[in-house]
Design a protein around this motif. Structure first.
Motif, PDB file in Angstrom:
ATOM      1  N   ALA A 429       0.840  -1.203   0.000  1.00  0.00           N
ATOM      2  CA  ALA A 429       0.000   0.000   0.000  1.00  0.00           C
ATOM      3  C   ALA A 429       0.875   1.252   0.000  1.00  0.00           C
ATOM      4  O   ALA A 429       1.802   1.375   0.803  1.00  0.00           O
ATOM      5  N   HIS A 430       0.574   2.176  -0.916  1.00  0.00           N
ATOM      6  CA  HIS A 430       1.328   3.425  -1.006  1.00  0.00           C
ATOM      7  C   HIS A 430       0.342   4.591  -1.020  1.00  0.00           C
ATOM      8  O   HIS A 430      -0.515   4.697  -1.901  1.00  0.00           O
ATOM      9  N   LEU A 431       0.488   5.471  -0.036  1.00  0.00           N
ATOM     10  CA  LEU A 431      -0.404   6.617   0.134  1.00  0.00           C
ATOM     11  C   LEU A 431       0.224   7.863  -0.454  1.00  0.00           C
ATOM     12  O   LEU A 431       1.412   8.136  -0.244  1.00  0.00           O
ATOM     13  N   GLN A 432      -0.578   8.640  -1.188  1.00  0.00           N
ATOM     14  CA  GLN A 432      -0.120   9.913  -1.748  1.00  0.00           C
ATOM     15  C   GLN A 432      -1.147  10.987  -1.423  1.00  0.00           C
ATOM     16  O   GLN A 432      -2.329  10.841  -1.745  1.00  0.00           O
ATOM     17  N   LEU A 433      -0.705  12.064  -0.792  1.00  0.00           N
ATOM     18  CA  LEU A 433      -1.575  13.197  -0.465  1.00  0.00           C
ATOM     19  C   LEU A 433      -1.175  14.400  -1.311  1.00  0.00           C
ATOM     20  O   LEU A 433       0.000  14.570  -1.654  1.00  0.00           O
ATOM     21  N   THR A 434      -2.158  15.232  -1.615  1.00  0.00           N
ATOM     22  CA  THR A 434      -1.910  16.470  -2.358  1.00  0.00           C
ATOM     23  C   THR A 434      -2.326  17.645  -1.492  1.00  0.00           C
ATOM     24  O   THR A 434      -3.465  17.685  -0.993  1.00  0.00           O
ATOM     25  N   ALA A 435      -1.433  18.592  -1.303  1.00  0.00           N
ATOM     26  CA  ALA A 435      -1.726  19.721  -0.424  1.00  0.00           C
ATOM     27  C   ALA A 435      -2.834  20.589  -1.004  1.00  0.00           C
ATOM     28  O   ALA A 435      -2.890  20.828  -2.209  1.00  0.00           O
ATOM     29  N   PRO A 436      -3.743  21.065  -0.154  1.00  0.00           N
ATOM     30  CA  PRO A 436      -4.755  22.013  -0.628  1.00  0.00           C
ATOM     31  C   PRO A 436      -4.100  23.310  -1.092  1.00  0.00           C
ATOM     32  O   PRO A 436      -2.951  23.615  -0.734  1.00  0.00           O
ATOM     33  N   PHE A 441       2.850  20.928   3.355  1.00  0.00           N
ATOM     34  CA  PHE A 441       3.048  19.853   4.328  1.00  0.00           C
ATOM     35  C   PHE A 441       4.277  20.129   5.188  1.00  0.00           C
ATOM     36  O   PHE A 441       5.318  20.575   4.700  1.00  0.00           O
ATOM     37  N   ASP A 442       4.173  19.845   6.490  1.00  0.00           N
ATOM     38  CA  ASP A 442       5.313  19.870   7.396  1.00  0.00           C
ATOM     39  C   ASP A 442       5.955  18.492   7.506  1.00  0.00           C
ATOM     40  O   ASP A 442       7.080  18.361   7.994  1.00  0.00           O
ATOM     41  N   SER A 443       5.211  17.464   7.110  1.00  0.00           N
ATOM     42  CA  SER A 443       5.693  16.089   7.160  1.00  0.00           C
ATOM     43  C   SER A 443       5.510  15.480   5.778  1.00  0.00           C
ATOM     44  O   SER A 443       4.840  16.060   4.922  1.00  0.00           O
ATOM     45  N   PRO A 444       6.108  14.322   5.513  1.00  0.00           N
ATOM     46  CA  PRO A 444       6.013  13.741   4.161  1.00  0.00           C
ATOM     47  C   PRO A 444       4.566  13.546   3.712  1.00  0.00           C
ATOM     48  O   PRO A 444       3.701  13.158   4.504  1.00  0.00           O
ATOM     49  N   ALA A 445       4.337  13.809   2.428  1.00  0.00           N
ATOM     50  CA  ALA A 445       2.997  13.652   1.854  1.00  0.00           C
ATOM     51  C   ALA A 445       2.791  12.258   1.293  1.00  0.00           C
ATOM     52  O   ALA A 445       1.762  11.984   0.664  1.00  0.00           O
ATOM     53  N   GLU A 446       3.776  11.363   1.514  1.00  0.00           N
ATOM     54  CA  GLU A 446       3.670   9.987   1.061  1.00  0.00           C
ATOM     55  C   GLU A 446       3.996   9.049   2.211  1.00  0.00           C
ATOM     56  O   GLU A 446       4.725   9.406   3.134  1.00  0.00           O
ATOM     57  N   ALA A 447       3.430   7.838   2.132  1.00  0.00           N
ATOM     58  CA  ALA A 447       3.737   6.816   3.126  1.00  0.00           C
ATOM     59  C   ALA A 447       3.436   5.459   2.519  1.00  0.00           C
ATOM     60  O   ALA A 447       2.657   5.348   1.570  1.00  0.00           O
ATOM     61  N   THR A 460      -1.977   6.765   9.455  1.00  0.00           N
ATOM     62  CA  THR A 460      -0.835   7.663   9.433  1.00  0.00           C
ATOM     63  C   THR A 460      -1.331   9.101   9.540  1.00  0.00           C
ATOM     64  O   THR A 460      -2.462   9.400   9.144  1.00  0.00           O
ATOM     65  N   SER A 461      -0.511   9.967  10.096  1.00  0.00           N
ATOM     66  CA  SER A 461      -0.900  11.368  10.292  1.00  0.00           C
ATOM     67  C   SER A 461       0.078  12.296   9.585  1.00  0.00           C
ATOM     68  O   SER A 461       1.270  11.984   9.450  1.00  0.00           O
ATOM     69  N   VAL A 462      -0.438  13.417   9.146  1.00  0.00           N
ATOM     70  CA  VAL A 462       0.390  14.450   8.523  1.00  0.00           C
ATOM     71  C   VAL A 462       0.001  15.798   9.110  1.00  0.00           C
ATOM     72  O   VAL A 462      -1.133  15.985   9.569  1.00  0.00           O
ATOM     73  N   THR A 463       0.935  16.719   9.096  1.00  0.00           N
ATOM     74  CA  THR A 463       0.641  18.082   9.534  1.00  0.00           C
ATOM     75  C   THR A 463       0.840  19.034   8.362  1.00  0.00           C
ATOM     76  O   THR A 463       1.677  18.805   7.483  1.00  0.00           O
ATOM     77  N   LEU A 464       0.036  20.104   8.357  1.00  0.00           N
ATOM     78  CA  LEU A 464       0.110  21.119   7.313  1.00  0.00           C
ATOM     79  C   LEU A 464       0.066  22.493   7.960  1.00  0.00           C
ATOM     80  O   LEU A 464      -0.448  22.659   9.078  1.00  0.00           O
ATOM     81  N   HIS A 465       0.593  23.476   7.247  1.00  0.00           N
ATOM     82  CA  HIS A 465       0.473  24.855   7.710  1.00  0.00           C
ATOM     83  C   HIS A 465       0.062  25.728   6.528  1.00  0.00           C
ATOM     84  O   HIS A 465       0.409  25.441   5.371  1.00  0.00           O
TER      85      HIS A 465
END
Length: 645
Positions: A429-436, A441-447, A460-465
């Protein structure tokens, strides 16, 4: 899209040759199954759609040539005012000028295409709009005329009759139709008059009856019509069907069309497409989905009904005659949302595994019971589930947990969950996030995860600013690719939350109906200041409040930014007199935590006074819930909503 209306007219004018007459056999039992077909101006009280035989023939051609006829769409139903303004010298109904070949020739044409034809009339001297004759005191003559032409369907309006007379007049026409010996389906259209025909129409001899007063054009009207169906499932069944309203697809996007069709199918509703405002000569492809049509036409002895309601999301289910069940995960909100359900909601028996078919994508998976997923705005996932194991990819779900609302100038954390609900493992399983937009992203956008075992959830958790103070809606696409026993798969979702564009927080005491709010969502129409339902005064049990308030229609939420500066919120709440059948509840939330709740309230209940401590609260939310019984008539008032700071 607007130019396609011209194409529609051009298409209709192309019908020319008339095949030899060939009468289509009528239904042996009128209303044995919900009718499917085309109409014009369903629910219109006026002669807005006066056209002639060319358009009717073209519509018949379209049904026959597009494959819709073979899929089950067999009815072509003429609009009001197909008839001339006056009867002929013998007192018979006669066609308007747009039918120069005569009605018998038109009926023959429609029948020659393997279709059925329907007409309109009414219980009074004139039909709705008052421009053409109804059937009062001509029931036997009109029934014989229609049967002689070969009619298959009669829509019967009630505009020109006193309420108390309507059931008897419908019965009189039903008896007259029966005496002709030709099975003709009879529909009761109560023309916005709240006559509750589901209570009496079957006993009066009708097979279809309208259950919503307005034609459900756009999504809001469609959702309102759906709410009206709650609790009516007991009146549905072979020989008699609730008619929530025809389809006017011009106002709906693809997701909305699919949601509406799936829900109408679960309700066993007549699937009648209203062509009056069609923007294209080609009917939407969604109509010709055999899986959805099969749901609509299947009767297992129990009608479809709602089993879960969280305000913005709902779950509806319907048992099928082969032992399977259909589940509809419906999101009426403006943002994509996760919806959780399982085979338990469908009352399916215990089994080692379950076969799942998505009726819109056609994808087949298997599950041990869970059926969660993220559903887009104004959309629905429609699943058919069988209690039987099957060799297929495991069903998975991808959801993202966000704060109840997103501050535009502060970092946030999003928690992503990928769940394997099947009986075999998921690997790679490979996760890909796209920033709004306007976020980073403050942390990796993939896992990645090597293996997600059956029944397990990979989290899994991610942080954004925000790159600056955000101004655009927060929408974060997410996707996951993975491998199953059936090969490679991919799944997508959209994480969405309202952006809190906070005005200056109150610094002194004041009425919130005079303060700017951060955001508002409302079930029907906007939240209104000092009024409800398009300008009507706020009134609870005949009493108003000189300080005004907020008028809302459940489900509803209004958010105010307090910035931790205030102490107490007070208000008087109750069901507005605009909703005599309303049932709803009020909740006060601080930063997503429930601080006060009234429980369910009905029209006529005494108003409740709320006094809620809000010390330290950043965001105050005022919510009105629909008591899980649909939101028809659910207008609620926040009178004198006062904040002490």
């Amino acid at each position: 899209m607007r130019r396609l209306t011209v194409l529609l007219c051009a298409f209709f004018l192309t019908a020319t040759a008339v095949p030899a007459a060939a009468d289509t056999p009528p239904d042996p039992v009128p209303g044995e199954r919900p009718p499917l077909g085309i109409t014009w101006g369903a629910g219109s009280s006026y002669c807005l759609y006066q056209f002639g035989e060319d358009r009717v023939k073209a519509a018949a051609d379209q049904l026959a040539d597009s494959g819709l006829r073979d899929a089950g769409y067999t009815h072509v139903m003429l609009p009001n005012c197909w008839q001339a303004a006056q009867r002929d010298a013998d007192g018979k109904l006669t066609a308007a000028a747009g039918y120069p070949s005569g009605i018998p020739a038109l009926v023959d044409y429609v029948h020659s295409r393997g279709l059925k034809i329907g007409f309109t009339s009414g219980t009074g001297e004139r039909t709705c709009g008052g421009q053409v004759p109804g059937s009062l005191d001509h029931e036997d003559l009109d029934a014989r005329t229609l049967a002689g032409w070969g009619a298959d369907y009669l829509r019967y309006d009630t505009c020109s009759s006193a309420d108390a007379d309507v059931p008897g007049r419908v019965r009189k026409m039903a008896d007259a139709l029966a005496r002709t010996g030709r099975p003709i389906t009879l529909e009761v259209d109560d023309a916005d008059r709240a006559l509750s025909p589901w209570l009496w129409a079957r006993a009066a001899g009708a097979q279809v009856w309208r259950t919503y007063k307005n034609p459900p054009f756009d999504f809001g009207y469609s959702a309102g019509s759906l709410d009206k169906q709650y609790g009516l499932e007991g009146y549905n069944g072979p020989g008699g069907w609730n008619m929530p309203g025809a389809f006017t697809f011009s106002y709906l996007d693809t997701g909305e069309r699919q949601a509406k069709l799936g829900l109408w199918a679960v309700l066993n509703a007549p699937l009648v497409t209203d062509m009056a405002l069609a923007a294209d000569a080609t009917l939407p492809a969604e109509l010709n989905n055999p899986d959805v049509i099969a749901v609509d036409q299947d009767w297992a002895g129990v009608a479809g009904h709602k089993v879960r309601d969280t305000g913005w999301t709902e779950v509806w289910t319907k048992p099928m005659s082969d032992g399977s069940a259909v589940l509809v995960l419906f999101n009426r909100g403006e943002l994509a949302a996760p919806i959780t359900t399982s085979v338990t909601d469908a009352a399916l028996p215990a089994a080692p595994g379950y076969r799942v078919r998505d009726l819109w994508t056609g994808e087949e998976t298997e599950t041990t019971g869970a059926l969660a997923g993220t559903v887009g705005r104004h959309a629905a996932t429609v699943l058919r589930v069988w209690p039987a194991g099957v060799a297929a990819a495991p069903r998975t779900s991808l959801t993202v947990e966000l704060p109840d609302s997103v501050p535009p100038s502060q970092p946030l954390t999003a928690t992503v969950r990928f769940t394997n609900a099947g009986s075999t493992p998921v690997t790679g399983a490979h996760l890909q996030l796209t920033a709004p937009a306007e976020w980073a992203f403050d942390s990796p956008a993939e896992a990645s995860s090597a293996t997600v075992e059956p029944g397990a959830t990979w989290e899994t958790s991610v942080t954004l600013h925000p790159l600056s103070t955000a101004t655009q809606p927060f929408k974060m696409p997410a996707s996951v690719s993975y491998t199953t026993v059936s090969g490679a798969r991919a799944l997508g979702a959209s994480a969405e939350a309202p952006l809190l564009l906070a005005p200056n927080q109150p610094s002194t005491n004041g009425l919130l109906n005079t303060q700017p709010w951060m955001s508002s969502e409302n079930g029907l129409g906007p939240v209104e200041r000092d009024s409800t339902d398009n300008g009507h005064p706020l009134t609870i049990n005949g009493k108003t409040d000189t300080h005004g308030g907020l008028g809302a229609h459940a489900p509803s939420v209004v958010r105010y930014y307090l910035g931790g500066k205030c102490k107490t919120f007070t208000a008087t709440v109750g069901v507005d007199d605009r909703g005599p059948g309303g049932t709803l509840g009020f909740r006060v939330l601080g930063d997503g935590v429930e601080l006060e709740a009234t429980g369910d309230m009905r029209h006529g209940d005494a108003a409740q006074h709320l006094a809620v401590p809000v010390k330290g609260v950043q965001v105050l939310a005022l919510a009105v819930d629909d008591a899980s019984d649909g939101s028809a008539g659910d207008w609620g008032d926040w009178l004198s909503p006062y904040i002490s700071c």
